[in-house]
Design a protein around this motif. Structure first.
Motif, PDB file in Angstrom:
ATOM      1  N   ILE A   1       0.791  -1.208   0.047  1.00 26.41           N
ATOM      2  CA  ILE A   1       0.043  -0.120  -0.066  1.00 26.41           C
ATOM      3  C   ILE A   1       0.724   1.303  -0.202  1.00 26.41           C
ATOM      4  O   ILE A   1       0.716   2.320  -0.664  1.00 26.41           O
ATOM      5  N   LEU A   2       1.926   1.027   0.982  1.00 28.85           N
ATOM      6  CA  LEU A   2       3.061   2.452   0.639  1.00 28.85           C
ATOM      7  C   LEU A   2       3.439   2.471  -0.467  1.00 28.85           C
ATOM      8  O   LEU A   2       3.514   3.900  -0.873  1.00 28.85           O
ATOM      9  N   THR A   3       4.196   1.662  -1.085  1.00 26.50           N
ATOM     10  CA  THR A   3       4.562   2.155  -2.477  1.00 26.50           C
ATOM     11  C   THR A   3       3.793   2.508  -3.552  1.00 26.50           C
ATOM     12  O   THR A   3       3.912   3.172  -4.267  1.00 26.50           O
ATOM     13  N   GLU A   4       2.574   1.785  -3.420  1.00 26.35           N
ATOM     14  CA  GLU A   4       1.541   2.213  -4.594  1.00 26.35           C
ATOM     15  C   GLU A   4       1.246   3.541  -4.224  1.00 26.35           C
ATOM     16  O   GLU A   4       0.967   4.164  -5.205  1.00 26.35           O
ATOM     17  N   THR A   5       0.847   3.923  -3.186  1.00 32.45           N
ATOM     18  CA  THR A   5       0.633   5.358  -2.688  1.00 32.45           C
ATOM     19  C   THR A   5       1.470   6.467  -3.115  1.00 32.45           C
ATOM     20  O   THR A   5       1.265   7.435  -3.907  1.00 32.45           O
ATOM     21  N   LEU A   6       2.956   6.035  -2.724  1.00 29.95           N
ATOM     22  CA  LEU A   6       3.929   6.870  -3.287  1.00 29.95           C
ATOM     23  C   LEU A   6       4.128   6.979  -4.498  1.00 29.95           C
ATOM     24  O   LEU A   6       4.506   8.317  -5.059  1.00 29.95           O
ATOM     25  N   TYR A   7       3.962   5.821  -5.329  1.00 28.74           N
ATOM     26  CA  TYR A   7       4.117   5.996  -6.993  1.00 28.74           C
ATOM     27  C   TYR A   7       2.848   6.723  -7.464  1.00 28.74           C
ATOM     28  O   TYR A   7       3.258   7.775  -8.343  1.00 28.74           O
ATOM     29  N   ALA A   8       1.728   6.676  -6.882  1.00 28.80           N
ATOM     30  CA  ALA A   8       0.483   7.356  -7.398  1.00 28.80           C
ATOM     31  C   ALA A   8       0.745   8.910  -7.147  1.00 28.80           C
ATOM     32  O   ALA A   8       0.383   9.538  -7.777  1.00 28.80           O
ATOM     33  N   LEU A   9       1.263   9.416  -6.014  1.00 29.86           N
ATOM     34  CA  LEU A   9       1.639  10.761  -5.719  1.00 29.86           C
ATOM     35  C   LEU A   9       2.574  11.282  -6.412  1.00 29.86           C
ATOM     36  O   LEU A   9       2.460  12.452  -6.920  1.00 29.86           O
ATOM     37  N   GLY A  10       3.702  10.610  -6.640  1.00 29.95           N
ATOM     38  CA  GLY A  10       4.906  11.420  -7.376  1.00 29.95           C
ATOM     39  C   GLY A  10       5.196  10.943  -8.765  1.00 29.95           C
ATOM     40  O   GLY A  10       5.588  11.573  -9.338  1.00 29.95           O
ATOM     41  N   VAL A  11       4.523   9.878  -9.055  1.00 31.14           N
ATOM     42  CA  VAL A  11       4.795   9.364 -10.547  1.00 31.14           C
ATOM     43  C   VAL A  11       3.669   9.447 -11.638  1.00 31.14           C
ATOM     44  O   VAL A  11       3.620   9.811 -12.686  1.00 31.14           O
ATOM     45  N   SER A  12       2.384   8.917 -11.183  1.00 31.37           N
ATOM     46  CA  SER A  12       1.288   9.029 -12.089  1.00 31.37           C
ATOM     47  C   SER A  12       0.477  10.296 -11.886  1.00 31.37           C
ATOM     48  O   SER A  12      -0.519  10.111 -12.601  1.00 31.37           O
ATOM     49  N   GLN A  13       0.823  11.276 -11.508  1.00 28.81           N
ATOM     50  CA  GLN A  13       0.106  12.419 -11.379  1.00 28.81           C
ATOM     51  C   GLN A  13       0.104  12.961 -12.994  1.00 28.81           C
ATOM     52  O   GLN A  13       1.068  13.093 -13.535  1.00 28.81           O
ATOM     53  N   ASP A  14      -1.205  13.475 -13.258  1.00 27.64           N
ATOM     54  CA  ASP A  14      -1.164  14.131 -14.564  1.00 27.64           C
ATOM     55  C   ASP A  14      -0.403  15.372 -14.837  1.00 27.64           C
ATOM     56  O   ASP A  14       0.194  15.735 -15.908  1.00 27.64           O
ATOM     57  N   ASP A  15      -0.460  16.085 -13.501  1.00 24.08           N
ATOM     58  CA  ASP A  15       0.439  17.415 -13.485  1.00 24.08           C
ATOM     59  C   ASP A  15       1.694  16.989 -12.603  1.00 24.08           C
ATOM     60  O   ASP A  15       1.342  17.108 -11.435  1.00 24.08           O
TER      61      ASP A  15
ATOM     62  N   LEU B   1      11.093  10.988  -7.238  1.00 24.72           N
ATOM     63  CA  LEU B   1      10.632  10.820  -5.750  1.00 24.72           C
ATOM     64  C   LEU B   1      11.642  11.115  -4.573  1.00 24.72           C
ATOM     65  O   LEU B   1      11.053  11.550  -3.657  1.00 24.72           O
ATOM     66  N   GLY B   2      12.698  11.617  -4.938  1.00 20.51           N
ATOM     67  CA  GLY B   2      13.588  12.077  -4.032  1.00 20.51           C
ATOM     68  C   GLY B   2      13.941  11.239  -3.008  1.00 20.51           C
ATOM     69  O   GLY B   2      14.073   9.916  -3.258  1.00 20.51           O
ATOM     70  N   CYS B   3      14.320  11.463  -1.881  1.00 25.31           N
ATOM     71  CA  CYS B   3      14.845  10.465  -0.877  1.00 25.31           C
ATOM     72  C   CYS B   3      14.004  10.804   0.649  1.00 25.31           C
ATOM     73  O   CYS B   3      14.606  11.396   1.655  1.00 25.31           O
ATOM     74  N   PRO B   4      12.608  10.597   0.484  1.00 25.71           N
ATOM     75  CA  PRO B   4      11.783  10.923   2.023  1.00 25.71           C
ATOM     76  C   PRO B   4      12.379  10.095   2.845  1.00 25.71           C
ATOM     77  O   PRO B   4      12.845   8.853   2.925  1.00 25.71           O
ATOM     78  N   ALA B   5      12.428  10.553   3.989  1.00 26.63           N
ATOM     79  CA  ALA B   5      12.866   9.934   5.298  1.00 26.63           C
ATOM     80  C   ALA B   5      11.723   8.883   5.772  1.00 26.63           C
ATOM     81  O   ALA B   5      10.789   9.144   6.002  1.00 26.63           O
TER      82      ALA B   5
END
Length: 369
Positions: A20-34, A78-82
């Protein structure tokens, strides 16, 4: 916008599906339209059970193939989130022992309190924006997390649920679409291509109730039940109970702590309302009536009373009147939040002839001297 805040926090509850975490992080930073609106977290926090923490460490953070590290390697944007073991918050029972699962009512109560405390802590920093995912964990955990979000969220905070296309949803080996597509085997033996996976983020609008909470709850560590009760209190019909002999004040069902001077001041305003006198300005306020109430509370020989009596020996003083009104307002708001509104003094008229009064209905005031 949330993406412009210097501190950007992703918070999620995790059960037996750490992807769930990696999927959410991917959706937030990679699959955004803008891409300009992409929420790239600077830190990640997970709330889970002891068993969920074990799975998270193994699947996401292990030095040998941890999927969190693989995600960051595939998508540098996605950088390097802590995110390390210190960011995994384990739900504990009333005795402080880690809970391996959430099954009983008592364990659900512990989960609710843990979620509420962490949400309150993470929303205290005005320089932080919080993105909360309710996709993981047991259904009750997602409910509590969403409810806590409604209670504490500020304008910059967001709530979402990640959606993964079938048959990749709940696939034990799927954590995100890798930059180089891979083949996975389905349960029925069919081959799946990760390039066909679609991950989207459903942002969830909520009613934000933070402004209805007493400041003491926002600054402290209130339980879930206490926080909900504070909101319910703000919606209940108002009633002011003053027991001068017991030095006790209640607004609705909530005890309010007032100094002897402010207790006497509120009592004086309540008397004016019960006797249908007022509104008042400092020019019309009866200083001797107030002093008599103050004397009943602290005693005639009290130093504080003697000081007030000397100050008001020639009648009410403008500065004294305005300061006490201000202190009373602050004390009520700090302890009651939005629920303080019916108990606050209301102003009428225009400067310099502004007057004040307690606007509660007479039947909503109980005064025992």
């Amino acid at each position: 916008m949330p993406c412009t805040y210097p501190r950007r926090i992703l918070l999620a509850v995790i059960g037996m599906s750490p992807q769930i975490l990696t999927e959410t992080l991917y959706a937030l930073g990679v699959s955004q339209d803008d891409e300009a609106d992409a929420f790239i977290p600077t830190e990640i926090h997970l709330l889970t059970t002891s068993e969920g923490a074990r799975l998270t460490r193994t699947a996401l953070l292990h030095p040998d193939g941890g999927q969190f590290h693989s995600l960051l390697a595939d998508y540098p944007q996605l950088g390097c989130p802590a995110f390390d073991d210190s960011h995994i918050h384990i739900i504990r029972d009333v005795g402080g022992q880690p809970l391996p699962d959430i099954r009983t009512p008592a364990e659900n109560a512990c989960a609710a309190d843990a979620i509420t405390a962490l949400m309150a802590e993470l929303t205290r920093d005005p320089q932080a924006a919080l993105h909360v995912s309710i996709a993981g964990g047991r259904k009750t955990m997602g409910f509590y997390l969403g409810y806590a979000f409604s209670l504490f969220a500020r304008p910059q905070d967001e709530l979402s649920h990640v959606l993964v296309s079938s048959p990749f949803e709940n696939h034990s080996e799927f954590f995100f679409p890798p930059a180089t597509p891979r083949r996975l085997a389905s349960r029925d033996g069919q081959h799946l291509d990760t390039a066909d996976a679609a991950i989207t983020l459903a942002r969830i609008p909520v009613v934000r109730l933070r402004h209805g909470q007493p400041q003491a709850l926002l600054n402290g560590y209130a339980s879930f039940n206490e926080t909900v009760a504070a909101i319910q209190q703000s919606l209940a019909p108002p009633h002011l109970h003053i027991n001068l002999r017991a030095k006790r004040t209640e607004c609705g069902s909530t005890p309010v702590r007032l100094s002897p001077a402010l207790l006497a001041w509120l009592t004086w305003w309540a008397q004016q309302r019960l006797n249908e006198r007022g509104p008042h300005s400092w020019r019309t306020a009866n200083a001797q009536e107030y002093l008599a109430l103050y004397r009943n509370i602290v005693g005639e020989d009290a130093e504080a009373y003697e000081k007030a009596a000397r100050r008001l020996c020639e009648g009410m003083e403008k500065e004294f009147f305005e300061q006490n009104n201000s202190k009373l307002k602050r004390a009520l708001k700090e302890q009651l939040g939005l629920a303080a509104t019916p108990y606050l003094l209301t102003n009428s008229g225009k400067r310099p002839y502004t007057m004040c009064s307690l606007s509660l209905p007479v039947q909503a005031i109980t005064l025992r001297c």
